[in-house]
Design an enzyme around this catalytic site. Sequence first.
Site, PDB file in Angstrom:
ATOM      1  N   GLY A  53       0.697  -1.122  -0.140  1.00  0.00           N
ATOM      2  CA  GLY A  53      -0.128   0.228   0.038  1.00  0.00           C
ATOM      3  C   GLY A  53       1.149   1.311   0.215  1.00  0.00           C
ATOM      4  N   ALA A  54       0.267   2.482   0.156  1.00  0.00           N
ATOM      5  CA  ALA A  54       0.979   3.813   0.139  1.00  0.00           C
ATOM      6  C   ALA A  54       2.306   3.896   1.313  1.00  0.00           C
ATOM      7  CB  ALA A  54       0.009   4.744   0.470  1.00  0.00           C
TER       8      ALA A  54
ATOM      9  N   ASN B 180      -2.061   1.566  11.800  1.00  0.00           N
ATOM     10  CA  ASN B 180      -3.148   2.329  12.600  1.00  0.00           C
ATOM     11  C   ASN B 180      -3.643   1.243  13.686  1.00  0.00           C
ATOM     12  OD1 ASN B 180      -2.656   4.888  11.836  1.00  0.00           O
ATOM     13  ND2 ASN B 180      -4.501   4.780  10.268  1.00  0.00           N
TER      14      ASN B 180
ATOM     15  N   LYS C 103      -1.243   7.525  19.865  1.00  0.00           N
ATOM     16  CA  LYS C 103      -1.689   7.276  18.469  1.00  0.00           C
ATOM     17  C   LYS C 103      -2.955   7.123  18.058  1.00  0.00           C
ATOM     18  CE  LYS C 103      -1.055   8.036  13.907  1.00  0.00           C
ATOM     19  NZ  LYS C 103      -1.066   7.078  13.012  1.00  0.00           N
TER      20      LYS C 103
ATOM     21  N   ASN D  96      -6.165   8.710  16.171  1.00  0.00           N
ATOM     22  CA  ASN D  96      -6.979   7.936  15.340  1.00  0.00           C
ATOM     23  C   ASN D  96      -8.493   7.711  15.703  1.00  0.00           C
ATOM     24  OD1 ASN D  96      -3.989   6.372  14.459  1.00  0.00           O
ATOM     25  ND2 ASN D  96      -5.181   7.292  12.822  1.00  0.00           N
TER      26      ASN D  96
ATOM     27  N   ASN E  33     -10.321   9.592  12.865  1.00  0.00           N
ATOM     28  CA  ASN E  33     -10.981   8.933  11.639  1.00  0.00           C
ATOM     29  C   ASN E  33     -12.270   8.558  11.629  1.00  0.00           C
ATOM     30  OD1 ASN E  33      -7.893   8.737  11.818  1.00  0.00           O
ATOM     31  ND2 ASN E  33      -7.793   6.664  11.151  1.00  0.00           N
TER      32      ASN E  33
ATOM     33  N   ASN F 105      -9.785  16.647   7.673  1.00  0.00           N
ATOM     34  CA  ASN F 105      -9.298  16.750   9.210  1.00  0.00           C
ATOM     35  C   ASN F 105      -9.634  18.028   9.894  1.00  0.00           C
ATOM     36  OD1 ASN F 105      -8.417  14.074   8.554  1.00  0.00           O
ATOM     37  ND2 ASN F 105      -6.549  14.283   8.933  1.00  0.00           N
TER      38      ASN F 105
ATOM     39  N   SER G  15      -7.375   8.271   6.657  1.00  0.00           N
ATOM     40  CA  SER G  15      -7.379   7.030   5.899  1.00  0.00           C
ATOM     41  C   SER G  15      -8.978   6.439   6.202  1.00  0.00           C
ATOM     42  CB  SER G  15      -6.365   6.089   6.805  1.00  0.00           C
ATOM     43  OG  SER G  15      -6.575   5.905   8.123  1.00  0.00           O
TER      44      SER G  15
ATOM     45  N   GLU H  95     -10.495   0.361   9.638  1.00  0.00           N
ATOM     46  CA  GLU H  95      -9.769  -0.209  10.748  1.00  0.00           C
ATOM     47  C   GLU H  95     -10.487   0.204  11.862  1.00  0.00           C
ATOM     48  OE1 GLU H  95      -5.161  -0.143   9.542  1.00  0.00           O
ATOM     49  OE2 GLU H  95      -5.856   1.943   9.462  1.00  0.00           O
TER      50      GLU H  95
END
Length: 319
Positions: free
Chosen positions: A20-21, A116, A202, A206, A210, A220, A272, A284
């Site tokens: 992925g990225a 994440n 973190k 998220n 998210n 955001n 994301s 996620e």
Amino acid sequence: MANTLTIPSNSPNIAILGAGAIGQLMYHQLCQSNEQSVNSIALISRQTDTQQQQLQFTDHSGLIHSKDTLILGTNDPGLAEVNLLLVCVKAYQVATALLPLLNKLSPQCHIVLLHNGLGPHLVVAEALAQHPGQGLTLGTTSQAALKISQWHVKHTGFGVTQLGYYCGCKLTSELKARIDKLHQDNQALEWHQPVLAVLWQKLAINAVINPLTALYHCANGQLANDEYRQQITAIIDELVNVAKWDGIELDPALISTRVYQVIKLTAANFSSMYQDVAHHRATEINYINGYICQQAQLHRLAAPHNQQLLEQVLQLNRL
Ligand code: PAF
């Protein structure tokens, strides 16, 4: 064009699982910072056969780099030479992508999880009990990358990468030095011991950004508006309480400051989870707000705001 190859003569000893990225970004950054040993770095695909593929990378100054890359298949005996594996798949893919490889990797392989959310580390740590020579480091990165096409990524934002040993055998100083070289490109790389506190921090970022951006369909930066403040405070307060019962002391005021800093720093970005929902991909959420709810349940705590976000995002996925 991808060609099927025979077993590589020069087997790589560092591999990245997940193209992925972030996986491709890590691959290019490792190649750039380990120029003398680029042939020792490869990607691992979901295919069984090994392939050679040309990858492109647009760096932060807009320069495009091309690189012939070995993409190891899951049946390649060269996997046995891999002694550092960076796992860059989504949290919900970690167990299915990684566990079947553990037997095939070097018995001394050190695994770094970089995704994440939280949760997969528990399953991987349990599986590593059967592989006493292997070890596990956990990490998170705030760097940003965009996939322009399947094999072309663009570096869209600097950010800190935070890592720390979790269990099993420790990273050798030689492999740690190869990761440390990532510093070269002005990138912040920090080692933390114990690592779980930074991962919960973190997780807070998220857990706020998210689901709210996915539900309110916004960039955001919009979350800095006053109308979201109460909900953001409630999400953080629940998380801090659950973390405390998990043995992690967090300061809610510091967490809140950090969350608002990231909202500001990434104001123009679409998270994301926003993108996963927009592209009808799995999110996620089970490993972000879902992990907070799972641990809350374990400690018999209430986490109604996180529970509601979990249900609302799962509902979005069903639409
Ligand atoms: O998942 C994401 O999008 C990122 O981790 C973050 C930091 C929330 C920025 O968008």
